[in-house]
Design a protein around this motif. Structure first.
Motif, PDB file in Angstrom:
ATOM      1  N   ALA A  88       0.717  -1.080  -0.117  1.00  0.00           N
ATOM      2  CA  ALA A  88      -0.036   0.222  -0.080  1.00  0.00           C
ATOM      3  C   ALA A  88       0.809   1.282  -0.104  1.00  0.00           C
ATOM      4  O   ALA A  88       1.812   1.260   0.494  1.00  0.00           O
ATOM      5  N   PRO A  89       0.246   2.270  -0.449  1.00  0.00           N
ATOM      6  CA  PRO A  89       1.192   3.678  -0.306  1.00  0.00           C
ATOM      7  C   PRO A  89       1.428   3.787   0.980  1.00  0.00           C
ATOM      8  O   PRO A  89       0.686   3.660   1.945  1.00  0.00           O
ATOM      9  N   GLY A  90       2.508   4.177   1.266  1.00  0.00           N
ATOM     10  CA  GLY A  90       3.316   4.510   2.771  1.00  0.00           C
ATOM     11  C   GLY A  90       3.895   3.209   3.333  1.00  0.00           C
ATOM     12  O   GLY A  90       4.453   3.589   4.336  1.00  0.00           O
ATOM     13  N   ALA A  91       3.716   1.964   2.577  1.00  0.00           N
ATOM     14  CA  ALA A  91       4.045   0.551   3.446  1.00  0.00           C
ATOM     15  C   ALA A  91       5.634   0.840   3.223  1.00  0.00           C
ATOM     16  O   ALA A  91       5.912   1.172   2.008  1.00  0.00           O
ATOM     17  N   THR A  92       6.378   0.208   3.839  1.00  0.00           N
ATOM     18  CA  THR A  92       7.697   0.046   3.848  1.00  0.00           C
ATOM     19  C   THR A  92       8.152  -1.403   2.965  1.00  0.00           C
ATOM     20  O   THR A  92       7.507  -2.387   3.072  1.00  0.00           O
ATOM     21  N   ALA A  93       9.145  -1.015   2.137  1.00  0.00           N
ATOM     22  CA  ALA A  93       9.272  -2.105   1.159  1.00  0.00           C
ATOM     23  C   ALA A  93      11.174  -1.796   1.251  1.00  0.00           C
ATOM     24  O   ALA A  93      11.485  -0.812   1.287  1.00  0.00           O
ATOM     25  N   ALA A  94      11.628  -2.936   1.359  1.00  0.00           N
ATOM     26  CA  ALA A  94      13.121  -2.903   1.586  1.00  0.00           C
ATOM     27  C   ALA A  94      13.848  -3.383   0.388  1.00  0.00           C
ATOM     28  O   ALA A  94      13.167  -4.077  -0.322  1.00  0.00           O
ATOM     29  N   PHE A  95      15.244  -2.923   0.375  1.00  0.00           N
ATOM     30  CA  PHE A  95      15.833  -2.892  -1.198  1.00  0.00           C
ATOM     31  C   PHE A  95      17.414  -3.256  -0.623  1.00  0.00           C
ATOM     32  O   PHE A  95      18.000  -2.453   0.099  1.00  0.00           O
ATOM     33  N   ILE A  96      17.820  -3.828  -1.448  1.00  0.00           N
ATOM     34  CA  ILE A  96      19.282  -4.172  -1.634  1.00  0.00           C
ATOM     35  C   ILE A  96      19.876  -3.281  -3.036  1.00  0.00           C
ATOM     36  O   ILE A  96      19.291  -3.708  -3.929  1.00  0.00           O
ATOM     37  N   ASN A  97      20.852  -2.543  -2.787  1.00  0.00           N
ATOM     38  CA  ASN A  97      21.291  -1.728  -3.773  1.00  0.00           C
ATOM     39  C   ASN A  97      22.496  -2.298  -4.175  1.00  0.00           C
ATOM     40  O   ASN A  97      23.464  -1.957  -3.682  1.00  0.00           O
ATOM     41  N   ASN A 115       7.502   3.323   1.206  1.00  0.00           N
ATOM     42  CA  ASN A 115       8.681   3.923   1.998  1.00  0.00           C
ATOM     43  C   ASN A 115       9.723   3.047   1.842  1.00  0.00           C
ATOM     44  O   ASN A 115       9.913   1.863   2.219  1.00  0.00           O
ATOM     45  N   VAL A 116      10.820   3.368   1.100  1.00  0.00           N
ATOM     46  CA  VAL A 116      11.806   2.709   0.618  1.00  0.00           C
ATOM     47  C   VAL A 116      12.855   2.660   1.799  1.00  0.00           C
ATOM     48  O   VAL A 116      13.308   3.810   2.385  1.00  0.00           O
ATOM     49  N   VAL A 117      13.377   1.348   2.309  1.00  0.00           N
ATOM     50  CA  VAL A 117      14.400   1.245   3.244  1.00  0.00           C
ATOM     51  C   VAL A 117      15.574   0.380   2.538  1.00  0.00           C
ATOM     52  O   VAL A 117      15.013  -0.863   2.089  1.00  0.00           O
ATOM     53  N   THR A 118      16.698   1.061   2.281  1.00  0.00           N
ATOM     54  CA  THR A 118      17.795   0.351   1.622  1.00  0.00           C
ATOM     55  C   THR A 118      18.616  -0.381   2.569  1.00  0.00           C
ATOM     56  O   THR A 118      19.433   0.472   3.621  1.00  0.00           O
ATOM     57  N   VAL A 119      18.429  -1.740   2.750  1.00  0.00           N
ATOM     58  CA  VAL A 119      19.067  -2.350   3.853  1.00  0.00           C
ATOM     59  C   VAL A 119      20.614  -2.664   3.639  1.00  0.00           C
ATOM     60  O   VAL A 119      21.373  -3.017   4.693  1.00  0.00           O
ATOM     61  N   ALA A 120      20.884  -2.800   2.174  1.00  0.00           N
ATOM     62  CA  ALA A 120      22.408  -2.673   2.045  1.00  0.00           C
ATOM     63  C   ALA A 120      22.686  -1.940   0.738  1.00  0.00           C
ATOM     64  O   ALA A 120      21.769  -1.953  -0.228  1.00  0.00           O
ATOM     65  N   ALA A 140      10.891  -6.149   9.840  1.00  0.00           N
ATOM     66  CA  ALA A 140      10.171  -7.285  10.012  1.00  0.00           C
ATOM     67  C   ALA A 140       8.633  -6.902   9.322  1.00  0.00           C
ATOM     68  O   ALA A 140       7.916  -7.682   8.721  1.00  0.00           O
ATOM     69  N   ASP A 141       8.440  -5.422   9.383  1.00  0.00           N
ATOM     70  CA  ASP A 141       7.180  -5.021   8.792  1.00  0.00           C
ATOM     71  C   ASP A 141       7.287  -4.793   7.027  1.00  0.00           C
ATOM     72  O   ASP A 141       6.150  -4.161   6.621  1.00  0.00           O
ATOM     73  N   ALA A 142       8.200  -4.993   6.493  1.00  0.00           N
ATOM     74  CA  ALA A 142       8.570  -4.691   5.064  1.00  0.00           C
ATOM     75  C   ALA A 142       7.401  -5.550   4.436  1.00  0.00           C
ATOM     76  O   ALA A 142       7.268  -6.869   4.721  1.00  0.00           O
ATOM     77  N   ALA A 143       6.961  -4.824   3.283  1.00  0.00           N
ATOM     78  CA  ALA A 143       6.159  -5.737   2.529  1.00  0.00           C
ATOM     79  C   ALA A 143       6.788  -6.752   1.557  1.00  0.00           C
ATOM     80  O   ALA A 143       6.185  -7.848   1.469  1.00  0.00           O
ATOM     81  N   TYR A 144       8.079  -6.438   1.316  1.00  0.00           N
ATOM     82  CA  TYR A 144       8.925  -7.223   0.565  1.00  0.00           C
ATOM     83  C   TYR A 144      10.372  -6.724   0.708  1.00  0.00           C
ATOM     84  O   TYR A 144      10.508  -5.601   0.903  1.00  0.00           O
ATOM     85  N   LEU A 145      11.297  -7.581   0.418  1.00  0.00           N
ATOM     86  CA  LEU A 145      12.833  -7.350   0.364  1.00  0.00           C
ATOM     87  C   LEU A 145      13.092  -7.623  -1.321  1.00  0.00           C
ATOM     88  O   LEU A 145      12.765  -8.718  -1.965  1.00  0.00           O
ATOM     89  N   HIS A 146      13.487  -6.563  -2.147  1.00  0.00           N
ATOM     90  CA  HIS A 146      13.646  -6.550  -3.384  1.00  0.00           C
ATOM     91  C   HIS A 146      15.274  -6.680  -3.519  1.00  0.00           C
ATOM     92  O   HIS A 146      15.902  -5.909  -3.039  1.00  0.00           O
TER      93      HIS A 146
END
Lengths: 360, 360
Positions: A88-97, A115-120, A140-146
């Motif tokens: 959903a808009p505003g939800a956290t999604a995690a990314f490795i760059n 809400n983009v969270v770059t974990v690495a 833990a609340d990320a919608a997904y890790l990309h």
């Protein structure tokens, strides 16, 4: 006269596949019509698409609780579609760059309001590395890790599948799709454009676990609505029929050459030989840390960049084409996807050796 | 053996185009590579795409202040992309509803949050009519007026271009694209899938007036962002290269046969002959009001539907394929796009006449 084509994509395809497509382009299966001319809802094409899906499932080892979707728009379209389907808009999604394709996926997800969270982030190494396993934490609340298993431009490939615990793992396999056996169950979503290992440009293949089909936003465009498309066998609208047909031929070719285990061994051996040639020379350099070197895209530089143009001209003359590196990296890049035969890699190594001997 | 293929789409293509594509499918322009295998950023393919665009501009008569975009996802993708590019959420968009494709466009626009105002609705005639010119009023504040010049399923075609005053007119030309000369300046946006008159499935061709490129929502997906794509010559990402290549061949074929004026005359004559045969018989019926009859898609029913299966089986045996009507209309449908030769229509009329003589 065919050449060895080291293009990063669209890329070399298996010659037997091209020959079959050419032979039946005006009369497919005795129908008196081209596969380009038949209705996607006719029984012949429905059977063709079903055969391509079944072959994909066999070759990739897709479990029954995953759907395989054939969608228009390539991986870049899915950069937008993934947040629309999973967050959903505003939800956290995690990314490795790990490079330019990771960054494009992040940019499009941000545009869709997650809400983009770059974990690495491997920018400190100029994208010549992948993060160490266990070195990053996924909210833990990320919608997904990309993540991007293989970065086409940097030539960086993950030597492992990241652990995301209960967060669905989403992977852009565009440039390493079906290059070796993988464990699909580790992933929530696998996706990618077909135009490297699996056919012509214009088709995205999305493999999605069924429990993730209920998370779409109400305004996701219908052609990217995974649940709608799963319910319509990817034929809500007219799909890219020729791409699906060629995908089927390519999958049968993969099976005829021994499947993904054998393909992975050949790809590993091709890459190892080329890296060994680069490493044995002071004239050629590959910048990527050894454990993260791509089997698919191998960038290398010459000790003297003033020789780049001569190197490329001589390669072209020797029937070794499209070796120029990406403008952001410079130097050379040899993309050696599934359809690049061993002999193509041998010819490239021979040319490199001779060029160094005469010009270094 | 080639048949006459009356499929509604994907549909019959010009045989010379298919033969050329087949002949060069393993070695394009002496490159030693297929057009399927070359980089979209290489000079050969960039020239191929530029040639296709230039040919489209010449053939269609596109003025300089319009951009021509080659996008992935077909017309159904643009059903979502149009409101994203032209209308903020909550803004009014006007629609003319003449059948199933109009309704799909409306449904997707509503999903994108626009305020749908249907200014004319032909459902009362079971979609066998188009509204009279001047019989409807377009709200002056509408972001655009959308209509479907030709409804593939109903076989209904506008005999005129609606007047929208200063409201940009947006038209889904999918099933009548380049079937005759049109005045592009009457339109704000012309769009459509290629798979009827202009090539294989998987490509949308969008012609947009430049002053409309500044209205996109911030979250429009990049691959459908008309302004971004106009700035990138439609190559932000990998485009459907084979579709663009074939489009170019088809455009050159149109030019070689006399351009759109001649094409329009042939299409008019083909349709008039088939309608005349239907109208001269009590056995065959076309339900569409005469002034709104499509030149492209001609549905007809038999007086006795119990004979439908025999009609179709006999047609197949005579090399006249894909005549079965859409499931929502029943009966038969003959789609006679640009690539259907006069002889194909003659063969169909001869078959219909003989079937009526022996079976009525």
């Amino acid at each position: 006269m065919r050449v060895y084509n080291f293009s990063a994509g669209p890329a070399q395809l298996p010659l037997p596949v091209l020959k079959q497509a050419a032979a039946e382009l005006t009369d497919w299966q005795g129908s008196g019509m081209s596969v380009l001319e038949v209705s996607h809802r006719g029984k012949d094409f429905v059977a063709c698409a079903a055969d391509a899906e079944a072959a994909f499932r066999r070759v990739a080892g897709v479990p029954d609780n995953y759907r395989v979707l054939f969608l228009a728009g390539g991986a870049t379209g899915q950069f937008s579609a993934i947040p629309m389907n999973l967050a959903a808009p505003g939800a956290t999604a995690a990314f490795i760059n790990t490079g330019q394709w990771s960054k494009k996926a992040i940019k499009e997800a941000a545009r869709q309001g997650v809400n983009v969270v770059t974990v690495a982030d491997e920018s400190a190494s100029s994208y010549t590395t992948t993060p160490e396993p266990g070195s990053f934490t996924v909210p833990a609340d990320a919608a997904y890790l990309h993540y991007t298993p293989n970065e086409t431009i940097g030539g960086v490939e993950f030597p492992y599948v990241p652990d995301a615990d209960d967060v669905p793992l989403v992977a852009d396999f565009s440039s390493t799709y079906l290059s070796r056996a993988i464990d699909v169950e580790r992933f929530g979503v696998i996706y990618g454009g077909a135009q490297k290992n699996l056919g012509p440009a214009g088709l995205a293949i999305v493999v999605v676990r069924e429990d993730l089909l209920d998370r779409a936003r109400p305004d996701v465009p219908a052609i990217w609505d995974w649940k709608v498309m799963a319910g319509a066998d990817s034929m809500l609208n007219t799909p890219p029929t020729f791409s699906i047909y060629l995908l089927g031929l390519i999958l049968h070719w993969i099976e005829s050459t021994g499947g993904l285990e054998a393909m992975g061994e050949r790809n590993r051996a091709k890459a190892e030989r080329l890296y060994a040639a680069i490493d044995a020379s002071d004239f050629y350099t590959n910048p990527v840390e050894p454990r993260s070197r791509s089997w698919m895209n191998i960038p290398f530089t010459l000790a003297d960049p003033a020789l780049d143009a001569d190197f490329l001209a001589g390669a072209d003359a020797a029937g070794l084409t499209n070796l120029k590196g990406h403008r952001s990296v410079g130097g050379m890049r040899a993309s050696i996807y599934n359809a690049m035969p061993d002999d193509g890699v041998t010819a490239l190594i021979d040319y490199m050796t001779e060029f160094e001997r005469t010009r270094a």
